[in-house]
Scaffold this motif. Structure first.
Motif, short mmCIF file in Angstrom:
data_model
loop_
_atom_site.label_atom_id
_atom_site.label_comp_id
_atom_site.label_asym_id
_atom_site.label_seq_id
_atom_site.Cartn_x
_atom_site.Cartn_y
_atom_site.Cartn_z
N SER A 218 -0.90 33.89 50.23
CA SER A 218 -1.46 34.45 49.01
C SER A 218 -1.14 33.48 47.90
O SER A 218 -0.15 32.73 47.97
N ALA A 219 -1.97 33.46 46.86
CA ALA A 219 -1.78 32.47 45.79
C ALA A 219 -2.11 33.08 44.44
O ALA A 219 -2.99 33.93 44.30
N ILE A 220 -1.37 32.61 43.46
CA ILE A 220 -1.66 32.93 42.05
C ILE A 220 -1.86 31.59 41.34
O ILE A 220 -0.99 30.72 41.40
N ALA A 221 -3.00 31.42 40.70
CA ALA A 221 -3.30 30.19 39.97
C ALA A 221 -3.54 30.53 38.51
O ALA A 221 -4.37 31.39 38.19
N VAL A 222 -2.80 29.85 37.62
CA VAL A 222 -2.95 30.09 36.18
C VAL A 222 -3.18 28.75 35.48
O VAL A 222 -3.02 27.68 36.08
N LYS A 223 -3.54 28.81 34.21
CA LYS A 223 -3.99 27.61 33.51
C LYS A 223 -2.90 26.91 32.69
O LYS A 223 -3.15 25.82 32.17
N ASP A 224 -1.73 27.50 32.56
CA ASP A 224 -0.71 26.83 31.77
C ASP A 224 0.68 27.12 32.33
O ASP A 224 0.89 28.11 33.04
N ALA A 225 1.63 26.24 32.02
CA ALA A 225 2.98 26.32 32.57
C ALA A 225 3.71 27.57 32.09
O ALA A 225 4.51 28.16 32.83
N ASP A 226 3.47 28.00 30.84
CA ASP A 226 4.16 29.17 30.33
C ASP A 226 3.77 30.43 31.09
O ASP A 226 4.63 31.25 31.44
N THR A 227 2.47 30.58 31.37
CA THR A 227 2.03 31.75 32.15
C THR A 227 2.60 31.69 33.56
O THR A 227 3.01 32.71 34.12
N ALA A 228 2.66 30.48 34.14
CA ALA A 228 3.23 30.34 35.48
C ALA A 228 4.69 30.77 35.49
O ALA A 228 5.14 31.44 36.43
N GLN A 229 5.43 30.42 34.44
CA GLN A 229 6.83 30.82 34.37
C GLN A 229 6.96 32.33 34.21
O GLN A 229 7.86 32.96 34.79
N ALA B 212 9.05 27.17 42.26
CA ALA B 212 8.54 26.54 41.04
C ALA B 212 7.03 26.40 41.17
O ALA B 212 6.50 26.30 42.29
N PRO B 213 6.32 26.39 40.05
CA PRO B 213 4.86 26.23 40.12
C PRO B 213 4.48 24.86 40.70
O PRO B 213 5.18 23.88 40.49
N VAL B 214 3.38 24.84 41.44
CA VAL B 214 2.84 23.59 41.97
C VAL B 214 1.62 23.23 41.13
O VAL B 214 0.63 23.96 41.10
N GLN B 215 1.69 22.10 40.44
CA GLN B 215 0.58 21.72 39.56
C GLN B 215 -0.45 20.92 40.33
O GLN B 215 -0.13 19.95 41.02
N VAL B 216 -1.70 21.35 40.20
CA VAL B 216 -2.84 20.63 40.76
C VAL B 216 -3.88 20.53 39.66
O VAL B 216 -4.49 21.53 39.28
N GLY B 217 -4.07 19.33 39.12
CA GLY B 217 -4.98 19.19 37.99
C GLY B 217 -4.45 19.96 36.80
O GLY B 217 -3.28 19.81 36.40
N ASP B 218 -5.28 20.83 36.23
CA ASP B 218 -4.87 21.62 35.08
C ASP B 218 -4.34 23.00 35.47
O ASP B 218 -4.02 23.81 34.60
N ALA B 219 -4.25 23.28 36.75
CA ALA B 219 -3.83 24.60 37.20
C ALA B 219 -2.41 24.56 37.75
O ALA B 219 -1.94 23.53 38.26
N PHE B 220 -1.74 25.72 37.66
CA PHE B 220 -0.38 25.87 38.17
C PHE B 220 -0.41 26.99 39.20
O PHE B 220 -0.85 28.11 38.91
#
Length: 308
Positions: free
Chosen positions: A170-181, A248-256
């Protein structure tokens, strides 16, 4: 046997209207029933035959006649086949009523010159364009045949990309580091992963709580051999145990991305005979797309195209 005009009662008229606008229960809508041209088109009544054409005995190939216009057995047969429903006397009677209703509507519309209305003219032109284009493509697009060897090679190539284990992530993808945290903080507090995915994720499977399909990777991860997953995600996924969540979030392009392994098991490889038909269809679709693209390229070579 002498055929006489049938007196249509109010109840029968209502039935015809319902059949024509709604289609049969478990059967075929009127528009679909008429989407195959009959091999014997319905003739319109001629001026010479006059009343005899409208009231005389039905021709041998006819199942009904509406104000002199014959509905043929071939038309009924086409409509029954198009319904994709088991052929029964009840189905045939119902579809015949649909065809009668369609002809009544056509005649009424023609009598009031609906054929000249702009929206009708436009619809006819669009249908003509679609039919003409489809016929052209059938003649011009010649996809390369898919052989048994092609299918087996595709199967072997897929098997070669699979690893020892497969994962149900399962995955959660968000657009910024703060939301990922924020997502990680809520997960550490025990908030349900699926609930957070539905609330925050902008990635695939968000509406299903972030659930994704089974996936397997040959390890160590090799570039270009990640089943269309971004390499950083594949590398992160195979390091997680069953039930594990990204620390920890995994960054791919602009997504976390935050990943979870819902299940992990030994890779289950389907037998060739179980999957060969599916693989063949996929290869045939690819061949069709390639052949179609080539036709477009050839046409564009001599075309003058202007775009904004």
């Amino acid at each position: 046997m002498k055929h006489r005009p049938i007196a249509v009662t109010v109840r029968q008229a209502a039935l015809l209207a319902v059949l024509a606008t709604m289609g049969l229960a478990g059967g075929v809508p009127l528009a679909q029933a008429s989407n195959k041209p009959s091999s014997q088109p319905s003739p319109k009544p001629s001026a010479e035959k006059g009343v005899e054409a409208a009231t005389g005995p039905l021709p041998a190939n006819a199942v009904a006649r509406v104000n002199g216009v014959v509905i043929t057995q071939a038309q009924l047969d086409d409509a029954v086949r198009a319904s994709n429903v088991p052929d029964t006397p009840v189905l045939r009677a119902s579809i015949k009523n649909q065809l009668i209703a369609r002809e009544l509507f056509r005649q009424a519309a023609e009598k009031q010159h609906y054929e000249s209305r702009p929206q009708v003219v436009a619809a006819v032109e669009q249908a003509r364009t679609v039919a003409m284009t489809a016929a052209y493509l059938r003649d011009q697009v010649k996809p390369a045949p898919v052989t048994d060897a092609d299918v087996k090679a595709k199967y072997d190539a897929i098997v070669a990309t699979l690893g020892e284990f497969e994962y149900k992530p399962s995955a959660i993808a968000v657009k910024d580091a703060d939301t990922a945290q924020t997502v990680l903080t809520q997960l550490k507090k025990g908030t349900d992963f699926a609930q957070i995915a539905k609330q925050y994720s902008q990635g695939p499977g968000a509406a299903q709580g972030g659930a994704l399909n089974w996936i397997s990777f040959r390890t160590p991860i090799q570039p270009g051999n990640t089943q269309n997953w971004p390499q950083p995600l594949a590398e992160a996924l195979v390091k997680l145990p069953q039930g594990g969540v990204s620390s920890a979030p995994v960054q791919v392009g602009d997504a976390f991305w935050i990943l979870r392994v819902d299940e992990k098991r030994a890779t289950q490889i389907p037998q060739y005979d179980q999957i060969k038909d599916t693989l063949r269809k996929q290869l045939e679709q690819v061949a069709l797309q390639k052949a179609t693209a080539q036709v477009v390229v050839d046409l564009m070579k001599n075309a003058k195209i202007q775009q904004q």
